[in-house]
Design an enzyme around this catalytic site. Structure first.
Site, PDB file in Angstrom:
ATOM      1  CG  HIS A 117      29.403  55.007  43.924  1.00 40.64           C
ATOM      2  ND1 HIS A 117      30.509  55.112  44.750  1.00 40.64           N
ATOM      3  CD2 HIS A 117      29.881  54.641  42.708  1.00 40.64           C
ATOM      4  CE1 HIS A 117      31.603  54.815  44.059  1.00 40.64           C
ATOM      5  NE2 HIS A 117      31.251  54.540  42.818  1.00 40.64           N
ATOM      6  CE  LYS A 127      41.162  48.528  40.138  1.00 40.16           C
ATOM      7  NZ  LYS A 127      40.669  49.909  40.188  1.00 40.16           N
ATOM      8  NE  ARG A 154      32.657  59.511  37.311  1.00 40.67           N
ATOM      9  CZ  ARG A 154      33.784  59.041  37.769  1.00 40.67           C
ATOM     10  NH1 ARG A 154      34.166  59.339  38.975  1.00 40.67           N
ATOM     11  NH2 ARG A 154      34.556  58.267  37.034  1.00 40.67           N
ATOM     12  CB  SER A 199      36.178  55.976  44.814  1.00 40.38           C
ATOM     13  OG  SER A 199      34.823  55.630  44.803  1.00 40.38           O
TER      14      SER A 199
HETATM   15  O1  PNS Z   1      34.383  50.653  40.094  1.00 38.78           O
HETATM   16  P1  PNS Z   1      34.776  50.333  38.699  1.00 38.78           P
HETATM   17  O2  PNS Z   1      36.282  50.319  38.509  1.00 38.78           O
HETATM   18  O3  PNS Z   1      34.135  51.257  37.716  1.00 38.78           O
HETATM   19  O4  PNS Z   1      34.235  48.843  38.379  1.00 38.78           O
HETATM   20  C1  PNS Z   1      34.673  48.099  37.268  1.00 38.78           C
HETATM   21  C2  PNS Z   1      33.940  46.732  37.234  1.00 38.78           C
HETATM   22  C3  PNS Z   1      34.084  46.001  38.550  1.00 38.78           C
HETATM   23  C4  PNS Z   1      32.478  46.947  36.953  1.00 38.78           C
HETATM   24  C5  PNS Z   1      34.573  45.888  36.069  1.00 38.78           C
HETATM   25  O5  PNS Z   1      35.941  45.861  36.218  1.00 38.78           O
HETATM   26  C6  PNS Z   1      34.033  44.455  36.013  1.00 38.78           C
HETATM   27  O6  PNS Z   1      32.887  44.234  35.731  1.00 38.78           O
HETATM   28  N1  PNS Z   1      34.905  43.484  36.299  1.00 38.78           N
HETATM   29  C7  PNS Z   1      34.536  42.075  36.323  1.00 38.78           C
HETATM   30  C8  PNS Z   1      35.331  41.267  35.316  1.00 38.78           C
HETATM   31  C9  PNS Z   1      34.660  41.307  33.959  1.00 38.78           C
HETATM   32  O7  PNS Z   1      33.541  40.889  33.788  1.00 38.78           O
HETATM   33  N2  PNS Z   1      35.410  41.796  32.934  1.00 38.78           N
HETATM   34  C10 PNS Z   1      34.941  41.838  31.557  1.00 38.78           C
HETATM   35  C11 PNS Z   1      34.215  43.124  31.200  1.00 38.78           C
HETATM   36  S1  PNS Z   1      35.281  44.511  31.224  1.00 38.78           S
END
Ligand code: PNS
Length: 165
Positions: A19, A43, A92, A130
């Site tokens: 990150h 979660k 990645r 993670s």
């Molecule tokens: O750490 P991660 O799991 O890669 O993060 C995922 C994240 C938080 C970026 C994604 O789940 C997110 O943006 N969630 C917010 C809800 C949203 O906007 N959903 C619609 C697009 S998928």
């Protein structure tokens, strides 16, 4: 000149060197970066939001162009609220691609003004996440070099390998 802000969203449970590699790369392109932690009650994170904010802040070592924040709801709405139209995501190995592509297209459908930008993490952290780091740490594996020192210490505390600081 107008300052350009990008949003770097995620769970950061916990923040890893991968990150941080994305953060430093993003700062070479954007003036300001907001690390946005999603508060998702569905979660079951290992670390609380406050613990995650603490670990990220400590790891950034006073980097003044980065803000650490939390959000809930849609990412695109959060970006608009923060006056940004750029979402940074780290890429990645190939396995990330499908999920990231799906998410970028959904975000684009929700708001066409928001652009997703993918940055490649350093090759040293290409195969870490993670999740896999937590699994190794849970069984007492040596994860130094993969996470900032503060995270290594907090993981040891969580899994009962070290005294609390
Ligand atoms: O750490 P991660 O799991 O890669 O993060 C995922 C994240 C938080 C970026 C994604 O789940 C997110 O943006 N969630 C917010 C809800 C949203 O906007 N959903 C619609 C697009 S998928």
């Amino acid at each position: 000149m107008c300052k350009k802000t990008a949003i770097y969203p995620g769970f950061f449970d916990p923040v890893t060197n991968g990150h941080l590699s994305i953060v430093s790369r993003a700062l070479k392109i954007f003036d300001r970066l907001i690390i946005a932690i999603l508060k998702n009650p569905q979660k079951n994170p290992l670390f609380t939001v406050d613990e995650r904010i603490y670990m990220i802040t400590q790891s950034l070592k006073g980097e003044k162009n980065v803000e650490v924040d939390t959000f809930d709801g849609l990412l695109v709405d959060y970006a608009v609220k923060k006056d940004s139209n750029v979402v940074i995501r780290g890429l990645r190995a190939l396995s990330d691609f499908e999920y990231e592509f799906q998410m970028a297209l959904m975000n684009r459908k929700l708001n066409r003004d928001i652009q997703s930008i993918f940055l490649m993490t350093d090759y040293k952290w290409f195969y870490t996440s993670s999740t896999i780091i937590k699994e190794a740490a849970c069984f007492g594996g040596d994860i130094s070099g993969l996470v900032p020192k503060v995270v290594n210490q907090k993981l040891k505390e969580k899994f009962g390998y070290a005294k609390k600081t």
